[in-house]
Design a protein around this motif. Structure first.
Motif, PDB file in Angstrom:
ATOM      1  N   VAL A 189      33.761 -12.282  42.528  1.00 41.02           N
ATOM      2  CA  VAL A 189      35.070 -12.937  42.474  1.00 41.02           C
ATOM      3  C   VAL A 189      35.821 -12.748  43.786  1.00 41.02           C
ATOM      4  O   VAL A 189      36.494 -13.665  44.278  1.00 41.02           O
ATOM      5  CB  VAL A 189      35.885 -12.425  41.266  1.00 41.02           C
ATOM      6  CG1 VAL A 189      36.127 -10.937  41.341  1.00 41.02           C
ATOM      7  CG2 VAL A 189      37.205 -13.172  41.145  1.00 41.02           C
ATOM      8  N   GLY A 190      35.677 -11.573  44.419  1.00 46.34           N
ATOM      9  CA  GLY A 190      36.351 -11.320  45.689  1.00 46.34           C
ATOM     10  C   GLY A 190      35.906 -12.309  46.754  1.00 46.34           C
ATOM     11  O   GLY A 190      36.705 -12.800  47.552  1.00 46.34           O
ATOM     12  N   ALA A 191      34.602 -12.644  46.753  1.00 43.33           N
ATOM     13  CA  ALA A 191      34.083 -13.583  47.741  1.00 43.33           C
ATOM     14  C   ALA A 191      34.649 -14.981  47.517  1.00 43.33           C
ATOM     15  O   ALA A 191      34.972 -15.689  48.470  1.00 43.33           O
ATOM     16  CB  ALA A 191      32.557 -13.612  47.663  1.00 43.33           C
ATOM     17  N   ARG A 192      34.827 -15.359  46.230  1.00 40.32           N
ATOM     18  CA  ARG A 192      35.407 -16.677  45.939  1.00 40.32           C
ATOM     19  C   ARG A 192      36.845 -16.740  46.444  1.00 40.32           C
ATOM     20  O   ARG A 192      37.292 -17.747  46.968  1.00 40.32           O
ATOM     21  CB  ARG A 192      35.376 -16.941  44.439  1.00 40.32           C
ATOM     22  CG  ARG A 192      33.994 -17.323  43.924  1.00 40.32           C
ATOM     23  CD  ARG A 192      34.007 -17.507  42.427  1.00 40.32           C
ATOM     24  NE  ARG A 192      33.533 -16.326  41.727  1.00 40.32           N
ATOM     25  CZ  ARG A 192      33.949 -15.941  40.523  1.00 40.32           C
ATOM     26  NH1 ARG A 192      34.883 -16.639  39.889  1.00 40.32           N
ATOM     27  NH2 ARG A 192      33.450 -14.874  39.955  1.00 40.32           N
ATOM     28  N   VAL A 193      37.565 -15.613  46.283  1.00 40.11           N
ATOM     29  CA  VAL A 193      38.948 -15.562  46.756  1.00 40.11           C
ATOM     30  C   VAL A 193      38.994 -15.677  48.278  1.00 40.11           C
ATOM     31  O   VAL A 193      39.779 -16.450  48.838  1.00 40.11           O
ATOM     32  CB  VAL A 193      39.624 -14.250  46.293  1.00 40.11           C
ATOM     33  CG1 VAL A 193      40.977 -14.077  46.957  1.00 40.11           C
ATOM     34  CG2 VAL A 193      39.772 -14.236  44.779  1.00 40.11           C
ATOM     35  N   VAL A 194      38.131 -14.920  48.955  1.00 45.05           N
ATOM     36  CA  VAL A 194      38.149 -14.941  50.418  1.00 45.05           C
ATOM     37  C   VAL A 194      37.786 -16.338  50.936  1.00 45.05           C
ATOM     38  O   VAL A 194      38.370 -16.813  51.915  1.00 45.05           O
ATOM     39  CB  VAL A 194      37.193 -13.870  50.991  1.00 45.05           C
ATOM     40  CG1 VAL A 194      37.062 -14.016  52.498  1.00 45.05           C
ATOM     41  CG2 VAL A 194      37.693 -12.476  50.652  1.00 45.05           C
ATOM     42  N   LEU A 195      36.840 -17.015  50.275  1.00 42.23           N
ATOM     43  CA  LEU A 195      36.465 -18.367  50.709  1.00 42.23           C
ATOM     44  C   LEU A 195      37.682 -19.289  50.707  1.00 42.23           C
ATOM     45  O   LEU A 195      37.943 -20.002  51.681  1.00 42.23           O
ATOM     46  CB  LEU A 195      35.378 -18.929  49.781  1.00 42.23           C
ATOM     47  CG  LEU A 195      34.968 -20.379  50.076  1.00 42.23           C
ATOM     48  CD1 LEU A 195      34.253 -20.469  51.413  1.00 42.23           C
ATOM     49  CD2 LEU A 195      34.081 -20.938  48.965  1.00 42.23           C
ATOM     50  N   MET A 224      45.768 -13.708  40.285  1.00 43.88           N
ATOM     51  CA  MET A 224      44.688 -13.790  39.284  1.00 43.88           C
ATOM     52  C   MET A 224      44.652 -12.561  38.406  1.00 43.88           C
ATOM     53  O   MET A 224      43.761 -12.404  37.570  1.00 43.88           O
ATOM     54  CB  MET A 224      43.332 -13.948  39.984  1.00 43.88           C
ATOM     55  CG  MET A 224      43.166 -15.267  40.706  1.00 43.88           C
ATOM     56  SD  MET A 224      41.669 -15.264  41.700  1.00 43.88           S
ATOM     57  CE  MET A 224      40.428 -15.390  40.424  1.00 43.88           C
ATOM     58  N   LYS A 225      45.602 -11.638  38.626  1.00 44.66           N
ATOM     59  CA  LYS A 225      45.708 -10.402  37.846  1.00 44.66           C
ATOM     60  C   LYS A 225      44.460  -9.544  37.949  1.00 44.66           C
ATOM     61  O   LYS A 225      44.075  -8.866  36.995  1.00 44.66           O
ATOM     62  CB  LYS A 225      46.001 -10.712  36.371  1.00 44.66           C
ATOM     63  CG  LYS A 225      47.239 -11.569  36.174  1.00 44.66           C
ATOM     64  CD  LYS A 225      48.150 -10.981  35.123  1.00 44.66           C
ATOM     65  CE  LYS A 225      49.570 -11.469  35.238  1.00 44.66           C
ATOM     66  NZ  LYS A 225      49.722 -12.924  35.416  1.00 44.66           N
ATOM     67  N   LEU A 226      43.809  -9.550  39.111  1.00 45.50           N
ATOM     68  CA  LEU A 226      42.697  -8.622  39.313  1.00 45.50           C
ATOM     69  C   LEU A 226      43.280  -7.212  39.382  1.00 45.50           C
ATOM     70  O   LEU A 226      44.401  -7.036  39.845  1.00 45.50           O
ATOM     71  CB  LEU A 226      41.958  -8.937  40.622  1.00 45.50           C
ATOM     72  CG  LEU A 226      41.289 -10.305  40.710  1.00 45.50           C
ATOM     73  CD1 LEU A 226      40.546 -10.443  42.027  1.00 45.50           C
ATOM     74  CD2 LEU A 226      40.320 -10.502  39.554  1.00 45.50           C
ATOM     75  N   PRO A 227      42.518  -6.205  38.932  1.00 44.95           N
ATOM     76  CA  PRO A 227      43.030  -4.831  39.033  1.00 44.95           C
ATOM     77  C   PRO A 227      43.231  -4.439  40.497  1.00 44.95           C
ATOM     78  O   PRO A 227      42.548  -4.956  41.380  1.00 44.95           O
ATOM     79  CB  PRO A 227      41.932  -3.989  38.379  1.00 44.95           C
ATOM     80  CG  PRO A 227      40.731  -4.857  38.336  1.00 44.95           C
ATOM     81  CD  PRO A 227      41.206  -6.274  38.299  1.00 44.95           C
ATOM     82  N   GLU A 228      44.177  -3.499  40.739  1.00 44.88           N
ATOM     83  CA  GLU A 228      44.515  -3.152  42.114  1.00 44.88           C
ATOM     84  C   GLU A 228      43.316  -2.608  42.894  1.00 44.88           C
ATOM     85  O   GLU A 228      43.233  -2.783  44.101  1.00 44.88           O
ATOM     86  CB  GLU A 228      45.665  -2.151  42.146  1.00 44.88           C
ATOM     87  CG  GLU A 228      47.048  -2.791  42.056  1.00 44.88           C
ATOM     88  CD  GLU A 228      47.318  -3.823  43.151  1.00 44.88           C
ATOM     89  OE1 GLU A 228      47.022  -3.550  44.327  1.00 44.88           O
ATOM     90  OE2 GLU A 228      47.829  -4.912  42.820  1.00 44.88           O
ATOM     91  N   VAL A 278      39.289  -6.700  48.041  1.00 42.52           N
ATOM     92  CA  VAL A 278      39.479  -8.046  48.581  1.00 42.52           C
ATOM     93  C   VAL A 278      40.187  -7.958  49.938  1.00 42.52           C
ATOM     94  O   VAL A 278      39.823  -8.662  50.884  1.00 42.52           O
ATOM     95  CB  VAL A 278      40.296  -8.912  47.594  1.00 42.52           C
ATOM     96  CG1 VAL A 278      40.758 -10.197  48.251  1.00 42.52           C
ATOM     97  CG2 VAL A 278      39.466  -9.220  46.362  1.00 42.52           C
ATOM     98  N   ARG A 279      41.167  -7.061  50.013  1.00 39.53           N
ATOM     99  CA  ARG A 279      41.915  -6.939  51.260  1.00 39.53           C
ATOM    100  C   ARG A 279      41.003  -6.494  52.408  1.00 39.53           C
ATOM    101  O   ARG A 279      41.006  -7.086  53.495  1.00 39.53           O
ATOM    102  CB  ARG A 279      43.048  -5.925  51.066  1.00 39.53           C
ATOM    103  CG  ARG A 279      43.933  -5.781  52.272  1.00 39.53           C
ATOM    104  CD  ARG A 279      45.127  -4.884  51.963  1.00 39.53           C
ATOM    105  NE  ARG A 279      45.797  -4.514  53.187  1.00 39.53           N
ATOM    106  CZ  ARG A 279      46.503  -3.399  53.324  1.00 39.53           C
ATOM    107  NH1 ARG A 279      46.630  -2.566  52.312  1.00 39.53           N
ATOM    108  NH2 ARG A 279      47.091  -3.117  54.465  1.00 39.53           N
TER     109      ARG A 279
END
Lengths: 404, 446
Positions: free
Chosen positions: A348-354, A258-262, A268-269
């Motif tokens: 957005v991180g929570a949507r990714v983890v879901l 998704m090209k989120l910044p590192e 997210v990690r």
């Protein structure tokens, strides 16, 4: 892509080791080459990781020095010997032929540049060393950058733009500095006093770079520790043995696609690793229960995102991560818990983890059913995209699914 | 590198309210510095005024930004500049350049308090001058630098600087707060010696480069300092997150356990004290402390609350916690921790679990954690709480098991640690009320 890249680099690593062995066999190893190789191995002791991918050692300084002191082919030998022996002696656990390959490509590129530049200006004797050296140094730094970027993209899905703004930039700055340092050492020390101050200089450089080595080791220890905590939770349910770490791996891939910044990827990690830590407080009987939960059990299960977030909230610099953990059961249409947030309101991180959580849960075997295939799981996710899941996240998962 | 003379004397701390003996010391040190300067004055190369002025400015700047040391305290980056300067311009420059430069830097970055600034400068000047004399006596010269003519004399200089500077600081604090003189001195020397000796190559290199490339190399070093500072600050920040993460985990471990809150942390403190008493290396002590902190981590995954289980089911499942714990801890890069966690329920005579190891087959760390754990359990026992000789009773009980369950040497070390006050039950209990690892660290250094 990944395996092709690794194979190519391994083949190249083997080739360059053989090539330098042959060079030594044909020309023999002069005193300069032997001494510089020894210094190069010592310089390999200092190795520190760059975020988000790649690493640096001080061996390039010695390679540059040997370009300035000896014959170019000797520099190749010095470069390869210090890479191979340096990793074998000091970093055995990390030593791979792929890395040897990744480090020797720039050496060869630098040599080729050196010869071309030397051929162009061979008529002007005053610049015979400096100009080819600068050409070789620029070529080396450029090649390291390109190889690093390719490696980060092929192996970890890091977009070139993110690589450029973190590891790429740091790598280029440091390597350019190394080239400059080598030039200064040759000019101000070696010409006048020989090898003694060179050894001194390498030791001093090791000491000056040491804080960064400590820092990168501490980062590794932190993540190992978080992984251990995650694992301690996962042990509660033998069928989810590596769940948290799998979710972290998948979530990182999605976030990068998704090209989120590192900096966000890092959160997210951590968030994915920690997402179930609140289950510490949930009885193992409930977690393992194959049947539908009764309302009481349901309530205690539903409390876990909040408990998880409360546990990591006090950890400094993880507050942002706590938001990811707190909302990783919110649904796109607002039907999730604990807050019932909807759409873009959910971090957005929570949507990714879901999505990563659901994908790993579906593809893992359970006592009461076999895991689905990746494609089946993706189909289910797509079906619920826009309702339960963020469609953008699911699309991103689709692009990286083969690498998972 | 030099330890800072801390922020002794906060607001309102003027000469009048200082202890009389400290006033005398400050006057004495200033007189000593002045007379040493008088003696060394002829040796100072006064024709190099502009170079010496550069040193003065750089030393002042470097002293303004103390760099936090990962092991506590601060690093003064100026120390490397001191060594470079005395090897180039001789001992007298210590008094005329290093002392004033350091005092000015310290006064700008902290506060201008006349007596403190003067004594700081005099102390630093004398230390650097002593180092310069040692360099000269050691035959140091830059004309043809090699091991004998540069590195050895520099080592002598560094050592002298360290001894003199720490002695002066120790006297200062002895007068100010009544801290014991010799122990403070020796522990400071021991603590700072390694990082100081490590600065020798950098100092030697800068001195040689100064001669061949000119004073500009010092500016390059000055550019490096903020970078080093940033790395150290980030490192300490990272370490703090790590400590907090471990802390969360420890809270979670203890929540699973009948002995409850604070158990893991107390066992870690006791085990570390025993290990130190047995004169193990710092590294081993650290490993044992971490292993003791995590020794029950496997309990998190074990459900002890199912009513339908028989007692033997429960005890069988409880025994698994050593194996699960070892498996979890294997994630960590620190070696040796996993085996301590795995074997902390082994007994010396082979009747323990999981593998029934005997005697020296059990890792030393595991033998230590076993004793530490049982000591904490005995002390936490409610029925004994009221007994005034609590520790003695617990020790006696443990001693009766020495040779059977426990390693007698470890039990002896526990006993001596309790006697010497290295293990203090009252303060251990305070640890669990205040389970913030940072404050715990602060309490230890006080």
């Amino acid at each position: 892509m990944t395996s092709f890249y690794s194979l190519l680099m391994q083949a190249f690593g083997i080739f360059s080791v053989l090539a330098s062995a042959m060079l030594v066999f044909i020309h023999g190893m002069g005193r300069d080459t032997a001494l510089l190789s020894l210094i190069g191995v010592a310089a390999g002791w200092l190795r520190f990781s760059l975020a988000p991918a790649g690493y640096l050692t001080l061996s390039p300084v010695v390679f540059f020095l040997s370009l300035l002191i000896g014959a170019p082919w000797d520099a190749l030998v010095v470069g390869i010997v210090s890479i191979v022996l340096g990793t074998v002696v000091f970093h055995r656990s990390q030593a791979t032929m792929r890395e040897v390959g990744e480090e020797s490509v720039p050496l060869l590129v630098a040599l080729i540049a050196y010869y071309f530049a030397g051929a162009i200006i061979s008529r002007d004797p005053s610049q015979q060393v400096l100009f080819p050296y600068l050409a070789a140094a620029i070529a080396y730094v450029g090649a390291r950058f390109v190889v690093g970027m390719t490696s980060a993209y092929a192996r970890e899905g890091i977009a070139p733009t993110s690589y450029l703004s973190d590891a790429g930039k740091d790598g280029v700055v440091n390597l350019a500095l190394h080239a400059f340092i080598a030039l200064a050492l040759r000019h101000f020390l070696f010409d006048e006093y020989g090898y003694f101050p060179l050894v001194l200089a390498i030791v001093a450089l090791l000491e000056l770079y040491h804080p960064w080595k400590l820092l990168s080791e501490q980062d590794a220890i932190l993540f190992a520790n978080l992984a251990m905590i995650a694992q301690a939770i996962d042990v509660k349910d033998p069928y989810t043995a590596r769940h948290s770490r799998n979710v972290a791996r998948i979530a990182v891939r999605i976030a990068r696609a998704m090209k989120l910044p590192e900096s966000e990827v890092r959160k997210v990690r951590i968030g994915a690793l920690m997402h179930d830590i609140g289950k510490i407080g949930v009885s193992t009987g409930i977690i393992r229960k194959p049947a539908r939960l009764d309302p009481d059990e349901e309530r205690s299960m539903r409390a876990h995102p909040v408990i998880s977030a409360d546990i990591i909230q006090p950890i400094e610099l993880l507050e942002k991560t706590a938001e990811i953990v707190r909302h990783h059961h919110e649904h796109w249409d607002g039907s999730g818990y604990p807050k019932g947030l909807r759409g873009e309101e959910i971090p957005v991180g929570a949507r990714v983890v879901l999505v990563a959580d659901a994908f790993d849960a579906m593809t893992t075997d359970r006592p009461y059913r076999r895991g689905r295939s990746k494609q089946e799981a993706l189909a289910v996710l797509k079906e619920h995209a826009g309702k339960q899941f963020d469609a953008g996240v699911v699309r991103a998962l689709e692009t990286v699914i083969d690498a998972l | 590198m030099a330890r800072e003379v801390g922020n002794a004397g906060g607001s309102g701390f003027f000469m009048e309210v200082l202890p009389k003996s400290l006033q005398l010391y400050i006057i004495g040190i200033i007189v000593a510095a002045a007379s040493t300067l008088w003696v060394l004055l002829p040796s100072i190369p006064l024709d190099s005024t502009s170079e010496l002025t550069l040193f003065l400015v750089l030393i002042a700047i470097a002293s303004m930004f103390p760099i936090p040391d990962p092991r506590g305290g601060f690093i003064t980056a100026a120390a490397i500049l001191f060594y470079v300067m005395i090897s180039l311009y001789g001992p007298g420059t210590g008094l005329i350049v290093a002392g004033p430069g350091y005092a000015v830097g310290a006064a700008i970055s902290r506060r201008w308090i006349p007596w403190r600034t003067l004594s700081n400068g005099a102390q630093m000047g004398l230390s650097v001058a002593a180092a310069g004399v040692a360099f000269r006596l050691g035959g140091g010269s830059l004309s043809n630098p090699d091991f004998r003519s540069l590195l050895l004399p520099l080592a002598a200089a560094v050592l002298t600087f360290q001894l003199v500077n720490n002695l002066l600081v120790a006297i200062y604090f002895n007068r100010l707060r009544g801290m014991p003189l010799i122990p403070t001195w020796l522990s400071d020397v021991k603590e700072l010696l390694v990082s100081n000796l490590l600065s020798i190559p950098t100092a030697a290199l800068l001195a040689i480069l100064y001669k061949t490339a000119g004073p500009a190399v010092l500016l390059a070093y000055l550019v490096y300092l903020p970078l080093q500072r940033r790395a150290h600050v980030l490192y300490l920040q990272q370490k703090r997150i790590y400590d907090q993460a471990i802390n969360s985990l420890v809270l979670a471990i203890d929540a699973n356990f009948p002995q409850g809150k604070g158990h893991s942390r107390r066992v870690a403190s006791i085990a570390a004290a025993i290990a130190r008493q047995m004169r193990l290396s710092d590294r081993e002590v650290e490993t044992i402390e971490l292993a003791a902190l995590l020794h029950d981590v496997g309990l998190i995954g074990i459900d002890m609350s199912n009513e339908n289980d028989t007692l033997s089911d429960l005890s069988g499942r409880f025994k698994e916690h050593t194996l699960i714990g070892a498996e979890l801890v294997r994630e960590l890069p620190q070696r040796g921790v996993a085996n301590i966690v795995k074997y902390h329920h082994e007994k010396l005579d082979g009747t323990g679990y999981p593998d029934g190891l005997k005697g020296s087959e059990i890792p030393l760390g595991a033998r230590i954690v076993a004793v530490a754990e049982v000591f904490d359990s005995r002390l936490s026992d409610e029925s004994l709480r009221e007994s005034p000789q609590l520790a003695e009773v617990a020790l006696k009980q443990i001693r009766s098991e020495a040779g059977k369950s426990f390693d007698p040497r470890v039990v002896d070390a526990l006993a001596s640690a309790v006697m010497s006050g290295a293990i203090d039950w009252m303060s251990l209990q305070r640890v669990d009320e205040d389970s913030d690892p940072l404050r715990r660290g602060a309490a230890q250094t006080q």
